[in-house]
Design an enzyme around this catalytic site. Structure first.
Site, mmCIF file in Angstrom:
data_model
loop_
_atom_site.group_PDB
_atom_site.id
_atom_site.type_symbol
_atom_site.label_atom_id
_atom_site.label_comp_id
_atom_site.label_asym_id
_atom_site.label_seq_id
_atom_site.Cartn_x
_atom_site.Cartn_y
_atom_site.Cartn_z
ATOM 1 N N GLU A 1 0.887 -1.160 0.000
ATOM 2 C CA GLU A 1 0.000 0.000 0.000
ATOM 3 C C GLU A 1 0.923 1.207 0.000
ATOM 4 O OE1 GLU A 1 -1.317 2.788 0.332
ATOM 5 O OE2 GLU A 1 -2.854 2.795 1.890
ATOM 6 N N GLU B 1 4.453 8.471 -3.580
ATOM 7 C CA GLU B 1 5.200 7.991 -2.417
ATOM 8 C C GLU B 1 6.345 7.059 -2.818
ATOM 9 O OE1 GLU B 1 2.602 6.294 0.470
ATOM 10 O OE2 GLU B 1 1.562 8.174 0.869
#
Length: 686
Positions: free
Chosen positions: A144, A153
């Site tokens: 995730e 990210e």
């Protein structure tokens, strides 16, 4: 161990030395993070579990042991799902030490410590082998690593490294793939966030610098709750385009790429903005799908799975492009290893992808480096401009000597065009100074406003006595402000410049009022709701971490949130709770305000919303909060230009709406540091 950190105080402007403990990161990274929001995202959690269970079953059907690598484990939830689904062993990687410690406690509390190993490293530092962090390569990759932009990210480099060094060839991946979608639109509202638009004041036009129209804009993504931008506020110019996919079960490349999708325009208009979102398939067949599409794309908007950790993206084209219905155009998305950007081409009709010609756009006009997107929207707001010009018309005279104290404000230009004798603009940085001077030059007003780069106390020491200030003005707006009352820095500037003001000097705004309303949030409450248990797993260690970080502070705090993105109902009437008189200097003693607000509507009170109202004159007030009256049902319309303060009650309060429930408040303004300590408590009336 105690350390001291120097921080610029956003209210006083002074450099404060703040004592911090080793737990400082808990407050910064945990208490204000989106972990609770993710844990409360039932749609996300259910689909991850279904995908993990299916991946484990596929591996088991091949007669293999299921060895899972969970990168970015956070609370350890996905690892526990994997073991519950039958995985033989799971390596859970978490680089942030406090989070890894919490995951260790959560895994132990749920009885999985014998089959889940928490590895406190970045995944690129994990080793495989008899003496390594992992005994063997994994055959199931669970991650995730996504943000609103999907790759922001560092998902691509992490996947690239994992496939090369940490997982087996042909491994199962959950999610299995991601797909990025885009739609081209024309939107006056959204486009006003991208650049300064021309505006008229005093019969003259204020123009943006030419270089601003050629600038690619801010390089960072504009991530918002697109569900709160209804379709009536934009014109659709393209179908929803599937821009590209990433297959996570196969080797992933972080190299820059671009993808082009041709289509015929579905309407005539000015192509300005690209709306974008993504979805993830948890299984190869795509039967387990988790989408980030806005609510107006959902077949049943009432069942739309709200989340704040993944929203939607708005991308601004480098310039407006006129398109005609039926015209063939191409939309191109480019990405590097961390970000996306879009371009429109009316010539090329060739689709596909390429590794060439990918160059991330950057701001070249400086304006996007000093003005945020909400600030552009505020500067382009014609109704707000009218409020300030009306106020200035009533206050100015031909002998007025004006000083504006705000960051990157157009007020000094307004004052000059409305007939002031002399106008000075005090800017906090050389970059703000250059941007305002370029606007003056573009508007053929060079030299009419003297733009100064100085702190108020420095200016006070060098100000010429013959040039006393007769009108001190501000919006107020300061780039360092996070909470609404941080703009009280204007009051501290006014105090520092007291000797430079005429005896009968006018201050605009002459005062400010802190306002509040008790609210029931539709969804925002989830970000601070106790974690407790998630599905069948106990993750209460997260609550312990958050409480620990909050207790580290001396008092509970309000948080800044753009409430136009987060619908809420007012359970009380809006009320004024503290007033600040700018005619006077900042007092030496604290100011205190206590009282109560009746809850007049039925609902669950999650907390209070706070904002400032600035009184430009006795008749003209500008609000940074409510943009209009509260409806009979309690619906609120919030200013999209500023963030409001939100104070969450420690426990929600169920109001009967019969005036027997109240919210008690105690507020104290501390002049020495500009803080407002606050406490709100819901209670039944005696």
């Amino acid at each position: 161990m105690k350390t001291f950190c120097g921080r610029a105080n956003p209210t006083t402007g002074a450099l404060d030395w703040v004592e911090e403990s080793e737990e400082y990161d808990y407050h910064q990274e945990i208490a204000r993070s989106s972990y609770a929001d993710m844990l409360h995202d039932k749609d996300r959690n259910e689909k991850y579990y279904l995908g993990i269970r299916a991946a484990v079953a596929r591996v088991k059907s091949r007669g293999q042991q299921a060895v899972v690598l969970d990168i970015g484990t956070g609370t350890g939830l996905l690892s526990m799902m994997a073991v519950s689904a039958g995985a033989d062993y799971c390596y859970a990687v978490e680089v942030f030490k406090p989070m890894a410690e919490a995951a260790t406690r959560i895994v132990e509390k749920n009885g999985f410590s014998d089959r889940i190993k928490i590895i406190n490293k970045h995944s690129t530092e994990v080793t495989v082998g008899p003496e390594g962090d992992m005994q063997t390569r994994a055959n199931i990759l669970v991650t995730e690593l996504f943000d609103t932009e999907l790759i922001g990210e560092g998902a691509l480099p992490s996947y690239e490294h994992a496939h090369k060094h940490l997982v087996q060839e042909g491994c199962e991946a959950v999610p299995h793939r991601a797909t990025v979608y885009a739609q081209l639109v024309e939107s006056e509202r959204l486009w006003s966030w991208a650049r300064l638009l021309p505006l008229r004041v005093g019969g003259r036009e204020i123009l943006p610098p030419p270089e601003m129209g050629l600038c690619a804009g801010a390089p960072s993504v504009c991530d918002i709750q697109l569900s709160q931008v209804p379709p009536r506020q934009f014109t659709t110019l393209s179908p929803i385009c599937t821009m590209f996919r990433v297959e996570f079960s196969q080797p992933v490349s972080s190299a820059p790429r671009q993808y082009t999708v041709p289509f015929p325009a579905v309407a005539t208009g000015q192509a300005q903005v690209v709306l974008s979102w993504w979805d993830i398939d948890m299984d190869p067949e795509g039967t387990i799908n988790c989408t980030m599409a806005p609510s107006w794309m959902h077949p049943d908007p009432d069942k739309y799975p709200w989340r704040d950790h993944w929203m939607q993206c708005v991308y601004f084209l480098p310039a407006e492009v006129p398109v005609t219905e039926g015209e063939a155009v191409s939309l191109t998305v480019s990405h590097d290893d961390y970000s996306l950007w879009y371009n429109l081409d009316k010539c090329s009709q060739q689709g596909g992808d390429s590794e060439h010609g990918v160059c991330r756009p950057m701001c070249t006009c400086q304006a996007h480096l000093v003005w945020t997107r909400p600030r552009f929207g505020e500067l382009n707001d014609s109704r707000r401009t009218e409020s300030y010009t009306q106020a200035l018309r009533s206050l100015l005279n031909p002998d007025s000597v004006c000083l504006s104290v705000s960051d990157g404000s157009l007020l000094p230009i307004f004052a000059q065009l409305l007939g002031a004798k002399k106008v000075y603009s005090l800017e906090s940085s050389g970059m703000f100074k250059q941007v305002i001077e370029r606007v003056l030059q573009a508007s053929a007003l060079s030299g009419t406003v003297q733009v100064l780069e100085s702190r108020p106390e420095q200016l006070a020491a060098s100000w010429r006595a013959a040039d006393k200030i007769s009108l001190l003005m501000g919006e107020p707006y300061f780039s360092t402000s996070l909470l609404p009352w941080h703009s009280l820095y204007f009051w501290y500037c006014r105090t520092a410049l007291a000797e430079q003001l005429c005896k009968d000097a006018i201050v605009m705004p002459h005062s400010a009022t802190l306002c509040m309303v008790a609210v029931e949030f539709k969804d925002l409450w989830r970000i601070r709701a106790p974690c407790g248990s998630c599905e069948e797993f106990d993750v209460s260690a997260m609550d312990e971490m958050i409480q620990r970080s909050l207790d580290f502070r001396e008092s509970r705090e309000a948080e800044p949130h753009p409430l136009w993105e987060y619908p809420c109902r007012a359970l009380s009437q809006p009320c004024k709770v503290m007033t600040f008189d700018f005619h006077q200097c900042v007092p030496e003693e604290p100011m205190k305000s206590q009282g109560s607000v009746a809850l007049v509507r039925k609902g669950r009170c999650h907390g209070v919303a706070l904002w400032m109202e600035y009184h430009l004159t006795d008749d003209i007030t500008v609000s940074t909060g409510l943009a209009g009256p509260v409806s009979e049902k309690g619906n609120c319309e919030w200013s999209p230009h500023r963030k409001q303060g939100v104070y969450f009650l420690s426990s929600p309060w169920d109001s009967t709406g019969e005036s027997q429930d109240t919210v008690l408040y105690t507020l104290t303004f501390h002049p020495h540091n500009g803080d407002i300590t606050m406490e709100f408590t819901a209670a039944a009336s005696d």
